[in-house]
Design a protein around this motif. Structure first.
Motif, PDB file in Angstrom:
ATOM      1  N   HIS A  78      64.581  71.666  13.781  1.00  0.00           N
ATOM      2  CA  HIS A  78      66.020  71.765  14.053  1.00  0.00           C
ATOM      3  C   HIS A  78      66.435  70.871  15.232  1.00  0.00           C
ATOM      4  N   LYS A  79      65.552  70.688  16.209  1.00  0.00           N
ATOM      5  CA  LYS A  79      65.879  69.918  17.410  1.00  0.00           C
ATOM      6  C   LYS A  79      65.462  68.450  17.321  1.00  0.00           C
ATOM      7  N   ALA A  80      64.822  68.047  16.238  1.00  0.00           N
ATOM      8  CA  ALA A  80      64.338  66.669  16.120  1.00  0.00           C
ATOM      9  C   ALA A  80      65.527  65.706  16.117  1.00  0.00           C
ATOM     10  N   PRO A  81      65.447  64.631  16.925  1.00  0.00           N
ATOM     11  CA  PRO A  81      66.575  63.704  17.031  1.00  0.00           C
ATOM     12  C   PRO A  81      66.528  62.589  15.975  1.00  0.00           C
ATOM     13  N   GLY A  82      67.648  61.963  15.790  1.00  0.00           N
ATOM     14  CA  GLY A  82      67.729  60.732  15.009  1.00  0.00           C
ATOM     15  C   GLY A  82      67.590  60.906  13.515  1.00  0.00           C
ATOM     16  N   LEU A  83      67.307  59.778  12.883  1.00  0.00           N
ATOM     17  CA  LEU A  83      67.182  59.730  11.431  1.00  0.00           C
ATOM     18  C   LEU A  83      66.015  60.583  10.941  1.00  0.00           C
ATOM     19  N   GLN A  84      64.902  60.523  11.658  1.00  0.00           N
ATOM     20  CA  GLN A  84      63.741  61.329  11.248  1.00  0.00           C
ATOM     21  C   GLN A  84      64.063  62.823  11.317  1.00  0.00           C
ATOM     22  N   GLY A  85      64.792  63.234  12.333  1.00  0.00           N
ATOM     23  CA  GLY A  85      65.195  64.633  12.447  1.00  0.00           C
ATOM     24  C   GLY A  85      66.093  65.039  11.292  1.00  0.00           C
ATOM     25  N   TRP A  86      67.027  64.159  10.960  1.00  0.00           N
ATOM     26  CA  TRP A  86      67.920  64.440   9.833  1.00  0.00           C
ATOM     27  C   TRP A  86      67.130  64.571   8.541  1.00  0.00           C
ATOM     28  N   LEU A  87      66.167  63.661   8.331  1.00  0.00           N
ATOM     29  CA  LEU A  87      65.333  63.724   7.127  1.00  0.00           C
ATOM     30  C   LEU A  87      64.502  65.012   7.088  1.00  0.00           C
ATOM     31  N   LEU A  88      63.958  65.401   8.236  1.00  0.00           N
ATOM     32  CA  LEU A  88      63.175  66.644   8.290  1.00  0.00           C
ATOM     33  C   LEU A  88      64.042  67.855   7.972  1.00  0.00           C
ATOM     34  N   ARG A  89      65.250  67.916   8.535  1.00  0.00           N
ATOM     35  CA  ARG A  89      66.137  69.045   8.263  1.00  0.00           C
ATOM     36  C   ARG A  89      66.536  69.086   6.795  1.00  0.00           C
ATOM     37  N   ARG A  90      66.806  67.922   6.246  1.00  0.00           N
ATOM     38  CA  ARG A  90      67.174  67.859   4.826  1.00  0.00           C
ATOM     39  C   ARG A  90      66.010  68.312   3.943  1.00  0.00           C
ATOM     40  N   ALA A  91      64.806  67.861   4.269  1.00  0.00           N
ATOM     41  CA  ALA A  91      63.627  68.260   3.500  1.00  0.00           C
ATOM     42  C   ALA A  91      63.378  69.763   3.624  1.00  0.00           C
ATOM     43  N   SER A  92      63.578  70.301   4.817  1.00  0.00           N
ATOM     44  CA  SER A  92      63.336  71.738   4.997  1.00  0.00           C
ATOM     45  C   SER A  92      64.340  72.566   4.221  1.00  0.00           C
ATOM     46  N   ARG A  93      65.590  72.091   4.097  1.00  0.00           N
ATOM     47  CA  ARG A  93      66.580  72.817   3.294  1.00  0.00           C
ATOM     48  C   ARG A  93      66.160  72.862   1.837  1.00  0.00           C
ATOM     49  N   HIS A  94      65.601  71.765   1.348  1.00  0.00           N
ATOM     50  CA  HIS A  94      65.175  71.720  -0.046  1.00  0.00           C
ATOM     51  C   HIS A  94      63.978  72.635  -0.270  1.00  0.00           C
ATOM     52  N   LEU A  95      63.112  72.776   0.717  1.00  0.00           N
ATOM     53  CA  LEU A  95      61.967  73.680   0.581  1.00  0.00           C
ATOM     54  C   LEU A  95      62.406  75.136   0.553  1.00  0.00           C
ATOM     55  N   LEU A  96      63.419  75.454   1.339  1.00  0.00           N
ATOM     56  CA  LEU A  96      63.883  76.836   1.406  1.00  0.00           C
ATOM     57  C   LEU A  96      64.576  77.267   0.112  1.00  0.00           C
ATOM     58  N   LYS A  97      65.192  76.303  -0.601  1.00  0.00           N
ATOM     59  CA  LYS A  97      65.851  76.636  -1.858  1.00  0.00           C
ATOM     60  C   LYS A  97      64.849  77.060  -2.924  1.00  0.00           C
ATOM     61  N   GLY A  98      63.664  76.468  -2.921  1.00  0.00           N
ATOM     62  CA  GLY A  98      62.689  76.729  -3.978  1.00  0.00           C
ATOM     63  C   GLY A  98      61.769  77.779  -3.676  1.00  0.00           C
TER      64      GLY A  98
END
Length: 122
Positions: free
Chosen positions: A102-122
């Motif tokens: 959640h606290k990761a900065p920049g593009l990599q942080g955004w990618l990590l948050r997006r990936a984690s949302r997709h994991l939580l859906k499944g």
């Protein structure tokens, strides 16, 4: 017009990981084991009451068996405590990982948050 995926390109999505609910059966199994040992202990105590009127040899055999059951119960209790500690450690590590994502900065942080949302859906 929408874009279609070509049928010749294979699906390269990564498989979804199991969520935190996969740790629950282990705790339930340990709890079931503890319950089974408690039941065995109660059965042994009932047998002891039944045989307590019998000859001295049977009494000593039953007393040894009860001592063994008591030791096994203590071991089972230790395993249950260890399982509870392991679960709480795993939950703390998961919380720390989620906070870090959640606290990761920049593009990599955004990618990590997006990936984690997709994991939580499944």
């Amino acid at each position: 017009m929408g874009r279609k995926r070509s049928k010749s390109i294979p699906n390269t999505r990564a498989p979804r990981l199991a969520g935190p609910s996969s740790a629950a059966p282990q705790g339930a199994a340990a709890q079931g084991e503890v319950e089974r040992l408690r039941q065995e202990l109660e059965e042994a105590r009932a047998l002891l009451r039944e045989i307590s009127q019998g000859p001295e040899g049977e009494r000593s055999r039953v007393a040894r068996r009860l001592a063994t059951l008591e030791e096994e119960r203590q071991v089972a209790r230790g395993h249950a405590v260890e399982a509870a500690l392991a679960r709480s450690r795993a939950e703390a590590e998961l919380k720390a990982l989620r906070d870090a994502i959640h606290k990761a900065p920049g593009l990599q942080g955004w990618l990590l948050r997006r990936a984690s949302r997709h994991l939580l859906k499944g």
